[in-house]
Design a protein around this motif. Structure first.
Motif, mmCIF file in Angstrom:
data_model
loop_
_atom_site.group_PDB
_atom_site.id
_atom_site.type_symbol
_atom_site.label_atom_id
_atom_site.label_comp_id
_atom_site.label_asym_id
_atom_site.label_seq_id
_atom_site.Cartn_x
_atom_site.Cartn_y
_atom_site.Cartn_z
ATOM 1 N N GLY A 61 0.819 -1.199 0.000
ATOM 2 C CA GLY A 61 0.000 0.000 0.000
ATOM 3 C C GLY A 61 0.855 1.251 0.000
ATOM 4 N N PHE A 62 0.205 2.378 -0.220
ATOM 5 C CA PHE A 62 0.946 3.629 -0.308
ATOM 6 C C PHE A 62 0.466 4.687 0.681
ATOM 7 N N ARG A 67 2.483 2.540 5.163
ATOM 8 C CA ARG A 67 3.925 2.851 5.226
ATOM 9 C C ARG A 67 4.433 2.838 6.659
ATOM 10 N N LYS A 68 3.632 3.317 7.591
ATOM 11 C CA LYS A 68 4.021 3.305 9.009
ATOM 12 C C LYS A 68 4.121 1.870 9.507
#
Length: 106
Positions: A61-62, A67-68
């Motif tokens: 995912g973006f 990202r976390k």
């Protein structure tokens, strides 16, 4: 005897729900070709660990949450494998020292 480092993540609490539902892989990292008593080899090992952690933790995912979660996973993987890395480095240094002591002319 040198054996590969094994990265396995047992830190599912770090992940968001989509990640927790899937099985996380175990990755072996080859270290037999590295002389971990040298800085260059330790940097190569660190790069291999980074690459393996990225593969293990990749969610695809973006958005910020994904990202976390990936970053938290990579950090958890590195923390989990750190004692094994330290042991491998200490063993390499001990082997190097033993070899140096044997080669002293007298």
């Amino acid at each position: 005897m040198k054996k590969p480092l094994t990265l396995a993540t047992a830190v599912l609490a770090v992940f968001a729900t989509p990640v927790a539902s899937r099985d996380l892989p175990t990755v072996s990292i080859k270290i037999t070709d590295l002389d971990l008593s040298t800085e260059v080899a330790r940097q190569k090992l660190d790069q291999r660990i980074d690459n393996a952690a990225r593969r293990i933790c990749q969610l695809g995912g973006f958005d910020y949450g994904v990202r976390k979660a990936e970053a938290d996973c990579r950090l958890a993987v590195k923390q989990k494998v750190a004692p094994e890395v330290e042991l491998a480095i200490a063993n390499a240094r001990a082997e190097r020292l033993a070899t140096n002591q044997l080669d002293i002319p007298g």
